[in-house]
Design a protein around this motif. Structure first.
Motif, PDB file in Angstrom:
ATOM      1  N   PHE A   1       0.771  -0.939   0.227  1.00  0.00           N
ATOM      2  CA  PHE A   1      -0.063   0.329  -0.127  1.00  0.00           C
ATOM      3  C   PHE A   1       0.880   0.622  -0.343  1.00  0.00           C
ATOM      4  O   PHE A   1       2.292   0.823   0.167  1.00  0.00           O
ATOM      5  N   ASN A   2       0.415   2.508   0.186  1.00  0.00           N
ATOM      6  CA  ASN A   2       1.235   3.625  -0.103  1.00  0.00           C
ATOM      7  C   ASN A   2       1.641   3.862  -0.508  1.00  0.00           C
ATOM      8  O   ASN A   2       3.277   3.724   0.154  1.00  0.00           O
TER       9      ASN A   2
ATOM     10  N   ARG B   1       4.670   0.575   0.623  1.00  0.00           N
ATOM     11  CA  ARG B   1       5.045   0.070   2.120  1.00  0.00           C
ATOM     12  C   ARG B   1       4.222  -1.184   1.647  1.00  0.00           C
ATOM     13  O   ARG B   1       3.325  -1.290   0.973  1.00  0.00           O
TER      14      ARG B   1
ATOM     15  N   GLU C   1       7.252   3.584   6.890  1.00  0.00           N
ATOM     16  CA  GLU C   1       6.277   3.937   6.327  1.00  0.00           C
ATOM     17  C   GLU C   1       6.270   5.040   5.249  1.00  0.00           C
ATOM     18  O   GLU C   1       6.955   5.962   5.070  1.00  0.00           O
ATOM     19  N   ASP C   2       5.361   4.345   4.649  1.00  0.00           N
ATOM     20  CA  ASP C   2       4.571   5.928   3.633  1.00  0.00           C
ATOM     21  C   ASP C   2       5.556   6.795   3.387  1.00  0.00           C
ATOM     22  O   ASP C   2       5.737   7.674   3.433  1.00  0.00           O
TER      23      ASP C   2
ATOM     24  N   LYS D   1       4.413  13.030  11.340  1.00  0.00           N
ATOM     25  CA  LYS D   1       4.270  12.365   9.576  1.00  0.00           C
ATOM     26  C   LYS D   1       3.643  13.119   8.957  1.00  0.00           C
ATOM     27  O   LYS D   1       3.425  13.985   9.050  1.00  0.00           O
TER      28      LYS D   1
ATOM     29  N   TYR E   1     -10.770   8.008   5.330  1.00  0.00           N
ATOM     30  CA  TYR E   1      -9.990   8.436   4.588  1.00  0.00           C
ATOM     31  C   TYR E   1     -10.843   9.098   3.316  1.00  0.00           C
ATOM     32  O   TYR E   1     -10.749   7.292   2.755  1.00  0.00           O
TER      33      TYR E   1
ATOM     34  N   VAL F   1      -7.605  -2.208   7.146  1.00  0.00           N
ATOM     35  CA  VAL F   1      -7.644  -1.101   8.059  1.00  0.00           C
ATOM     36  C   VAL F   1      -9.184  -0.670   6.706  1.00  0.00           C
ATOM     37  O   VAL F   1      -9.146  -0.261   6.226  1.00  0.00           O
TER      38      VAL F   1
ATOM     39  N   PHE G   1      -5.954   6.192   0.586  1.00  0.00           N
ATOM     40  CA  PHE G   1      -4.583   6.905   1.358  1.00  0.00           C
ATOM     41  C   PHE G   1      -3.860   6.937   0.349  1.00  0.00           C
ATOM     42  O   PHE G   1      -3.505   6.185  -0.830  1.00  0.00           O
TER      43      PHE G   1
ATOM     44  N   ASP H   1      -5.414  -0.282   2.839  1.00  0.00           N
ATOM     45  CA  ASP H   1      -4.063  -0.406   3.659  1.00  0.00           C
ATOM     46  C   ASP H   1      -3.839  -2.484   3.488  1.00  0.00           C
ATOM     47  O   ASP H   1      -3.344  -2.750   4.271  1.00  0.00           O
TER      48      ASP H   1
END
Ligand code: BMA
Length: 295
Positions: A28-29, A44, A86-87, A134, A214, A250, A255, A274
Motif C-alpha cells: 500500500f501507500n 509500503r 512506512e509511507d 508524519k 479516509y 484497515v 490513502f 491498507d
C-alpha cells in the motif's frame, strides 16, 4: 463544482506477493516517481511479521510493474523502529532524490528524511524533528532559496523551511480540519509531492471525520508563499467505494503518497484499506478547474 477521480479499469494494480515473506500480507501507500522515461514505485509492504518495509518496483506504462525481490528500506539497527518504515514520499530535487518516511517504534513514531542518487540505495539524513509527526513531504524545489516541507502535527498540515534539510524553522499551520460533520473534521495530512502549476502549488491531502473514513481532496497554495491557501474546495474527490477499499487490513481507507501528471492526466496512485494498490485518474484541466472553485 465537483470532481470525482475515475478508477482505472485495471485497478487494483498491485497485490501482496505470497512468495515474499516481507510483502505477503499488504502492499500500500506508494510513491511514484517519473524519471528517465520510467515509472519508479516505492511502496509500503507488510509481511507475515506485520513489520513495514519499503519495496521498489519499476514500470514502463505506470500500470504493469516489475518488483525487486528484496525491500530497499527496512527497520534499522540501533533505533526504535521495530514496527517498521512506512509511507514513503519521494521528491526529485537538485539532481537527487529525497524520501520522506515514517519510522515506527514500539511506543512512538518519528518523521525521517533519506537521500538517494539511484532510487535503490537510501542513506538517512536524519529525523525531520524528534517528535511524533508524519505525512511530511518535501517540495520539489527551493522556495525563496530555502528547502520547504509540509508536515503534520496532529490534526493540522504545517509548513517549515530549512537551509540544510537537518535544521527546520518557521513552522506554520497552513490548513486545519474543518468544522464538525465535514468529511475532514478530525485530522488532515498531505499526500504526495505538491505539483507546481501556474495557478499555485497543487496540494493533495487526506482527511477523516468522526466515522474514520479516509477521503481525498486538493487545495491550491500560493507559489511564493505556500503558507497562503488560495483555494480549498469543500468536497472530496475520492472516497472508499469498491469492496477492496472498504474491507482490507484497515477498513474504509483511501490513502495516497503520490500524485503524478502523465501527459494531460492526473495519475493518482492510492491504496485501498491498507492492503492493495490502485490507480485513479482525471484530466488535469478538470483538476485545475475544481482546485480554483474553492473558497
Ligand atoms: C495512517 C498511516 C497510513 C495508513 C493510514 C490508514 O496513520 O498509518 O500508513 O494508511 O493511517 O490506516
Amino acid at each position: 463544482m465537483e470532481l470525482k477521480l475515475e478508477r482505472h479499469p485495471q485497478s487494483p494494480l498491485m497485490y501482496p506477493n505470497p512468495l515474499h515473506q516481507w510483502e505477503a500480507m499488504n502492499v500500500f501507500n506508494c510513491a511514484v516517481t517519473q524519471h528517465n522515461g520510467l515509472f519508479h514505485m516505492h511502496y509500503r509492504a507488510q509481511g507475515v511479521d506485520f513489520v513495514s518495509r519499503i519495496g521498489y518496483a519499476v514500470s514502463i506504462d505506470g500500470l504493469h510493474w516489475n518488483r525487486m525481490t528484496d525491500p530497499v528500506l527496512s527497520p534499522h539497527q540501533g533505533r526504535d523502529d521495530k514496527r517498521g518504515v512506512e509511507d514513503p514520499r519521494v521528491t526529485p530535487l537538485g539532481g537527487r532524490f529525497y524520501m520522506t518516511y515514517t519510522a515506527y517504534g514500539n511506543n512512538s513514531f518519528f518523521p525521517m528524511i533519506a537521500q538517494s542518487d539511484n532510487l535503490i540505495t537510501w542513506e538517512d539524513i536524519g529525523p525531520f524533528e524528534k517528535a511524533e509527526n508524519k505525512d511530511h513531504v518535501l517540495f520539489p524545489e527551493k522556495i525563496n532559496g530555502r528547502y520547504a516541507i509540509l508536515h503534520r502535527r496532529k490534526p493540522n498540515i504545517w509548513i517549515a523551511y530549512s537551509d540544510d534539510l537537518v535544521h527546520w524553522d518557521n513552522h506554520h499551520v497552513i490548513m486545519s480540519p474543518r468544522e464538525d460533520n465535514e468529511w475532514d473534521a478530525t485530522s488532515i495530512g498531505s499526500n504526495g509531492v505538491p505539483i507546481k502549476t501556474e495557478q499555485g502549488w497543487l496540494l493533495f491531502y487526506h482527511g477523516y471525520g468522526e466515522e474514520h473514513i479516509y477521503r481525498q481532496s486538493i487545495a491550491l497554495l500560493d507559489l511564493n508563499d505556500p503558507t497562503k491557501v488560495i483555494h480549498r474546495p469543500r468536497t472530496n474527490i475520492m472516497e472508499p467505494f469498491e469492496p477492496w477499499e472498504i474491507k482490507g487490513d484497515v477498513p474504509n481507507v483511501i490513502f495516497s503518497c503520490s500524485n503524478n501528471v502523465v501527459g494531460d492526466q492526473l495519475y493518482f496512485y492510492y491504496a485501498g484499506a491498507d492492503r492493495l494498490i490502485g490507480l485513479a485518474t482525471a484530466p488535469m484541466q478538470a483538476v485545475m478547474a475544481f482546485a480554483q472553485s474553492g473558497d
